[in-house]
Write an enzyme that holds these catalytic residues in place. Structure first.
Site, mmCIF file in Angstrom:
data_model
loop_
_atom_site.group_PDB
_atom_site.id
_atom_site.type_symbol
_atom_site.label_atom_id
_atom_site.label_comp_id
_atom_site.label_asym_id
_atom_site.label_seq_id
_atom_site.Cartn_x
_atom_site.Cartn_y
_atom_site.Cartn_z
ATOM 1 C CG HIS A 1 -9.355 9.300 -1.336
ATOM 2 N ND1 HIS A 1 -10.525 9.280 -1.185
ATOM 3 C CD2 HIS A 1 -8.831 8.110 -1.338
ATOM 4 C CE1 HIS A 1 -10.981 8.115 -1.186
ATOM 5 N NE2 HIS A 1 -10.072 7.343 -1.413
ATOM 6 C CG ASP A 28 -7.404 3.665 -2.058
ATOM 7 O OD1 ASP A 28 -7.613 4.905 -1.856
ATOM 8 O OD2 ASP A 28 -8.255 2.763 -1.734
ATOM 9 C CG HIS A 59 -6.597 1.391 2.783
ATOM 10 N ND1 HIS A 59 -5.727 2.373 1.979
ATOM 11 C CD2 HIS A 59 -7.985 1.507 2.283
ATOM 12 C CE1 HIS A 59 -6.918 3.092 1.367
ATOM 13 N NE2 HIS A 59 -8.068 2.686 1.571
#
Lengths: 383, 308
Positions: B79, B239, B262
């Site tokens: 973030h 993200d 991710h």
């Protein structure tokens, strides 16, 4: 209802809610201040925050000195995560040369809320403290600061603020205060300061009788000090005051009664609980287990069926029923063993507790909700 | 396209927030840094040991992106990285007294606020840019990301969760500083209630609460409200940008992501860096050289071709 909230807010700022409109006011895009502010409130009440923000922004361009509407706009911006704008607005309120004491407190509280919502704890604490410098009895600032201390694990500081809140807000429950005493008591206990721990835990129960773990811990303190008779007093108090949580001390009481030469006393207690409350399934389950131990399968089946009727979705009750009632002639022992094995362990029958504040579910009883941070909010959910 | 200069902060900005996994307060200070420094994390609780924000340092991608170097790790970096990337901040020294970047409100908005508070300072060196010239893709377990040449950075992100409140969502758009601030920065991270307790049992997400995540229950979200109807997919874009920031350069190209996370984001970054024939380099080499160690020396300030 947001309109009432705004009325209260405006009133607390010493202003009338009735939107003022002067003849010289220029309408923005064909709308007047009054229309824009009213339309913003309608949007806000209907959950249309973007539209409410748009109209409030336009309204405040027409009348920059409207503190109540500024606070409403700041609040909506905060909810939308637009901290830059919310903080800028609230700082402007604070810096206004005509800002009186109420205005400055309101702006400080709003800033503390902005930073708290953004997760910026240091700044949130600063502004909450500043608000309390101006008005030591400001309840939102006190509450906010207490919660910030809790987040940092500063229980004593949180307790002092919570005690101030209790004095200021007559309708406020003492449950949080009681749980903070309990937390401090636990810390004393963990450090081996048993006397101080016992005083704190007793205090927790004086503040609020629903601080259930304090009964358990106080009993533990005495039991560890080889005083089972004293331990039993606290654990039995839990049975009387909070019978639905009696099962938390069943195992403890069994040991203590045995040490006191009163084996079998817990069965008597459980019978009393079961008779008093048809939904008290845990006492029935204990009685079923006791009957199995004593080789009385019919009695065990009767008690476990009673538990099952009270909580048909409880896997524990189903397990106990089959353990107690399965006749070896119809169910081979290996099948029963496999059933009990398959329904034990992690994952089986999870999530029987739910937070009444935020609906967070947990497989065990928690004293503080990890999700919404409420104290003592969990109830057993057995459908 | 005009070439801009590298940027850093005018002054330091600091905060105390909660660590998502530890649940403990973490102090963080963002400090200005010179051109070519890049984004670097320093663990003050470990004698100032440093972890460079580079793709090669990604060690874990479950629930968050964790970087590690010489045994020192920093988690939940995405973030902050996303906010720095969006505001085109190339050089910052991030000092932390714990192993996590604080979660704050679960979005990038508080980081944006901190950066704006500190102010932005333009440095003398040109900013490196990675201009994609050939398509690249990575996929696994039903997820897929494709990066293809485009005149600017744009994203087309799709998610599809087996939950009626999330379901299928798509976000498509060009990513600029302005669009990021209005459409992406405030989108919060999310999790499913059914997963939360399992995480907590593993000692994870101890700091997670309704103040820093959207929690999706079986019959509704536990929070008061969403910030956008499609906040979930917007957060995935946030993200993705945070993970792409590990390139250490501005990315010029179009990214299409389907059911990614991710792991796939960082795999795409690694794939891009491993395929120098697929892109062209523009700008200062100082930062880029850290991220592409195997690449021969590049001419400072000049445009490079992928054949290097």
């Amino acid at each position: 209802m947001p309109t009432r909230w705004l009325e209260r807010l405006a009133s607390s700022w010493g202003q009338s809610f009735e939107p003022r409109e002067t003849p010289e006011e220029r309408p923005a895009a064909g709308k007047t201040f009054q229309r824009l502010s009213q339309s913003a409130l309608v949007h806000s009440a209907c959950g249309r925050r973007d539209e409410a923000i748009r109209d409030l922004t336009a309204a405040l361009r027409l009348r920059t000195d409207d503190a109540a509407l500024t606070l409403v706009l700041g609040h909506l911006l905060r909810l939308k995560g637009q901290y830059d704008r919310a903080i800028r607005l609230h700082r402007m309120l604070l810096l206004r040369p005509d800002a009186d004491r109420h205005s400055r407190v309101g702006a400080r509280v709003a800033l503390a809320l902005d930073y708290r919502t953004a997760g910026l704890l240091k700044q949130a604490r600063h502004h909450a403290e500043q608000a309390l410098e101006i008005d030591a009895r400001e309840p939102t600032a006190l509450d906010l600061l207490a919660r910030l201390h809790e987040t940092a694990g500063e229980w004593q500081a949180a307790l002092q603020l919570e005690e101030r809140l209790l004095k200021i807000c007559p309708g406020r429950s003492g449950l949080t205060c009681g749980f903070l005493h309990y937390r401090i008591g636990c810390e004393h206990h963990e450090r081996g300061q048993t006397g101080r721990a016992a005083r704190r835990l007793s205090r927790a129960l004086k503040v609020h009788e629903r601080v259930i773990p304090a009964y358990v811990r106080l009993g533990d303190l005495h039991y560890e000090a080889s005083r089972p008779d004293r331990a039993v007093i606290y654990w039995e108090r839990l049975l009387d005051c909070q019978p639905r949580h009696a099962h938390l001390v069943f195992e403890r009481l069994e040991g203590a009664y045995s040490a006191l030469g009163r084996a079998g006393k817990l069965e008597e207690v459980c019978r009393r609980l079961a008779e008093a409350d048809p939904a008290h399934w845990r006492s029935r389950l204990y009685l079923a287990e006791a009957a199995v131990r004593r080789g009385l399968p019919e009695e065990a089946a009767r008690w476990s069926l009673g538990a099952l009727e009270a909580v048909p979705r409880s896997l524990a009750a189903h397990r106990e029923y089959w353990r107690a009632a399965a006749p070896p002639s119809t169910l081979p022992p290996v099948a029963l063993r496999d059933f009990l094995k398959a329904t034990a362990g992690p994952g089986a029958g999870d999530d029987p507790h739910v937070c009444t504040q935020c609906r967070y579910r947990a497989s065990e009883l928690l004293w503080r909700c990890p999700q919404c941070r409420a104290w003592g909010s969990f109830l057993e959910d057995r459908g | 396209m005009p070439r801009s200069n590298q940027r850093t902060l005018k002054k330091s900005a600091e905060c105390v927030g909660i660590g998502l996994h530890s649940g403990r307060p973490v102090s963080m200070r963002l400090n200005p840094a010179p051109a070519g420094h890049g984004i670097v994390f320093a663990r003050l609780d470990q004698g100032g040991r440093r972890v460079y924000a580079r793709a090669v340092n990604v060690v874990r991608t479950s629930f968050a992106t964790t970087l590690s170097e010489n045994g020192c790790s920093i988690s939940t970096t995405e973030h902050l990285m996303s906010a720095l990337y969006a505001l085109e901040i190339d050089n910052v020294l991030v000092e932390l007294d714990g192993a996590e970047v604080p979660i704050l409100d679960g979005s990038a908005a508080p980081f944006i606020y901190l950066i704006h508070e500190a102010g932005i300072f333009e440095l003398g060196a040109a900013r490196p840019r990675l201009v994609l010239e050939k398509p690249l893709s990575v996929s696994e377990q039903g997820g897929r990301i494709t990066a293809s040449p485009a005149p600017s950075f744009s994203v087309d992100y799709s998610i599809n969760f087996d939950h009626p409140l999330v379901g299928s969502q798509n976000f498509r758009g060009s990513i600029s500083c302005k669009s990021y601030l209005s459409e992406i920065a405030t989108a919060r991270t999310f999790c499913f209630l059914r997963d939360v307790e399992a995480l907590r049992r593993q000692g994870l997400a101890l700091g997670g609460c309704l103040e820093n995540a959207i929690v999706v229950g079986d019959d509704g979200i536990l929070n008061d409200s969403l910030r956008f109807e499609d906040e979930f997919v917007r957060h995935k874009v946030l993200d993705l940008i945070g993970d792409l920031a590990l390139l250490g350069m501005l990315f010029v190209g179009h990214v299409r992501a389907e059911r990614a996370g991710h792991r796939l984001h960082t795999r795409l970054v690694q794939e891009i860096l491993a395929r120098p024939d697929a892109w062209r380099f523009e700008g200062s080499t100082e930062v880029a050289a850290h991220h592409i160690p195997s690449r021969p020396a590049m001419v400072a300030g000049g445009s490079q071709t992928a054949s290097l």
